[in-house]
Write a protein that holds these residues in place. Structure first.
Motif, PDB file in Angstrom:
ATOM      1  N   PHE A 201      10.619   4.423   1.183  1.00 15.19           N
ATOM      2  CA  PHE A 201      11.272   5.627   0.679  1.00 15.19           C
ATOM      3  C   PHE A 201      11.673   6.610   1.783  1.00 15.19           C
ATOM      4  N   THR A 202      11.368   6.282   3.025  1.00 14.48           N
ATOM      5  CA  THR A 202      11.799   7.112   4.145  1.00 14.48           C
ATOM      6  C   THR A 202      13.206   6.679   4.556  1.00 14.48           C
TER       7      THR A 202
ATOM      8  N   THR B  25       0.837  -1.198   0.000  1.00 13.91           N
ATOM      9  CA  THR B  25       0.000   0.000   0.000  1.00 13.91           C
ATOM     10  C   THR B  25       0.877   1.255   0.000  1.00 13.91           C
ATOM     11  N   SER B  26       0.222   2.410   0.064  1.00 13.78           N
ATOM     12  CA  SER B  26       0.970   3.672   0.130  1.00 13.78           C
ATOM     13  C   SER B  26       1.829   3.727   1.390  1.00 13.78           C
ATOM     14  N   GLU B  27       1.351   3.085   2.470  1.00 12.64           N
ATOM     15  CA  GLU B  27       2.148   3.051   3.700  1.00 12.64           C
ATOM     16  C   GLU B  27       3.425   2.234   3.502  1.00 12.64           C
ATOM     17  N   THR B  28       3.311   1.133   2.753  1.00 17.32           N
ATOM     18  CA  THR B  28       4.484   0.316   2.457  1.00 17.32           C
ATOM     19  C   THR B  28       5.497   1.120   1.656  1.00 17.32           C
ATOM     20  N   LEU B  29       5.011   1.761   0.608  1.00 19.59           N
ATOM     21  CA  LEU B  29       5.891   2.547  -0.248  1.00 19.59           C
ATOM     22  C   LEU B  29       6.523   3.694   0.527  1.00 19.59           C
ATOM     23  N   GLY B  30       5.730   4.346   1.356  1.00 23.69           N
ATOM     24  CA  GLY B  30       6.255   5.450   2.156  1.00 23.69           C
ATOM     25  C   GLY B  30       7.351   4.993   3.101  1.00 23.69           C
ATOM     26  N   ALA B  31       7.175   3.839   3.697  1.00 21.86           N
ATOM     27  CA  ALA B  31       8.188   3.318   4.618  1.00 21.86           C
ATOM     28  C   ALA B  31       9.499   3.031   3.885  1.00 21.86           C
TER      29      ALA B  31
ATOM     30  N   ARG C  51      12.679   6.629   9.999  1.00 19.92           N
ATOM     31  CA  ARG C  51      11.463   5.812  10.002  1.00 19.92           C
ATOM     32  C   ARG C  51      10.843   5.736  11.384  1.00 19.92           C
TER      33      ARG C  51
ATOM     34  N   GLN D 123       6.871   2.178  10.463  1.00 24.43           N
ATOM     35  CA  GLN D 123       7.574   2.042   9.190  1.00 24.43           C
ATOM     36  C   GLN D 123       8.696   1.004   9.289  1.00 24.43           C
TER      37      GLN D 123
END
Length: 197
Positions: free
Chosen positions: A60-61, A52-58, A66, A70
Motif C-alpha cells: 500500500f506504499t 504480515t503487516s509489513e507485507t501489506l504496508g509495502a 517504498r 518494502q
C-alpha cells in the motif's frame, strides 16, 4: 511454445500422493505438447514468507516511496505473478493438512492475489484477470471430499476462480490413511488423469 506452471506444496516429498498425481498429469501434458516447457515451484522446499503487516504496508506504499525492504517484499509477489501470467496452464498439487491446505500454499495464494493485477473490483463484484485453465490434484487421509469439514478442495477452487483461473478438473485421492480403500481411490484418480487432456 506452451508453458505449464506446476505448484507443489506437500511436505511428503516423493511419497506424496498429490505430487504423484501431478507427476502423471505433467507426463501426459508433455506427450500432448512436445517441446512444451514446465516451470516448477515447490512452496514446501522453498517456502514464502508469511503475509504480515509489513507485507501489506509495502503493497500500500506508493512505489516511489517504498524503502529497499518494502521493494524486496513487493518483488516476491511480482515474480510469482509474472510467472503465473507467463504460463498457459497451471497445475496445483495440494494435500489436506488439518482440514485445509498447507500454510505454504496459502502464502503463495496470498502473494498472487493482487488487486489490479490478478483481480479487480467492479460494480458487479470481483473479476479475475488471469484467464487461464488450471488443474488441481489433492489427497487426504480420509474420504473428506464433499464433507462439511472439507475446507481443501472448495477453498482451492474458490480462490483460483476468484483470480480468473478456470478449474478444468480436480483429481482427488481420498482415504490415503485407510489402506486398500485409499489405494483404490489413488489408482482411480490416476486413471482419470490419463484422460484429462
Amino acid at each position: 511454445m506452451a508453458t505449464l506452471l506446476r505448484i507443489d506444496s506437500s511436505a511428503s516429498g516423493d511419497n506424496s500422493k498429490s505430487r504423484q498425481l501431478a507427476d502423471a498429469f505433467v507426463a501426459q501434458w508433455l506427450m500432448k505438447n512436445p517441446g512444451g516447457k514446465v516451470v516448477s515451484r515447490d512452496v514446501n522446499a522453498n517456502p514464502l514468507p508469511h503475509f504480515t503487516s509489513e507485507t501489506l504496508g509495502a503493497l500500500f506504499t506508493p512505489e516511489d516511496q517504498r524503502t529497499a525492504e518494502q521493494q524486496a517484499i513487493v518483488a516476491i509477489g511480482d515474480e510469482l505473478i509474472a510467472e503465473l501470467e507467463a504460463a498457459d496452464v497451471v497445475a496445483i498439487s495440494a494435500p489436506m493438512y488439518n482440514f485445509s491446505i498447507p500454510s505454504t500454499l496459502k502464502s503463495y495464494f496470498d502473494y498472487i492475489a493482487r488487486a489490479g493485477r490478478t483481480f479487480k473490483y467492479t460494480e458487479e463484484g470481483a473479476v479475475g484477470l488471469v484467464n487461464k485453465d488450471a488443474y488441481v490434484f489433492t489427497a487426504s487421509g480420509s474420504f473428506a471430499e464433499g464433507e462439511a469439514f472439507d475446507h481443501q478442495v472448495p477453498y482451492v477452487k474458490t480462490f483460483l476462480n476468484f483470480i480468473g483461473l478456470n478449474v478444468k478438473d480436480t483429481f482427488v485421492a481420498g482415504g490415503q490413511a485407510l489402506g486398500e480403500e485409499g489405494e483404490k481411490a489413488f489408482v482411480a484418480a490416476k486413471e482419470k488423469v490419463s484422460s484429462a487432456i
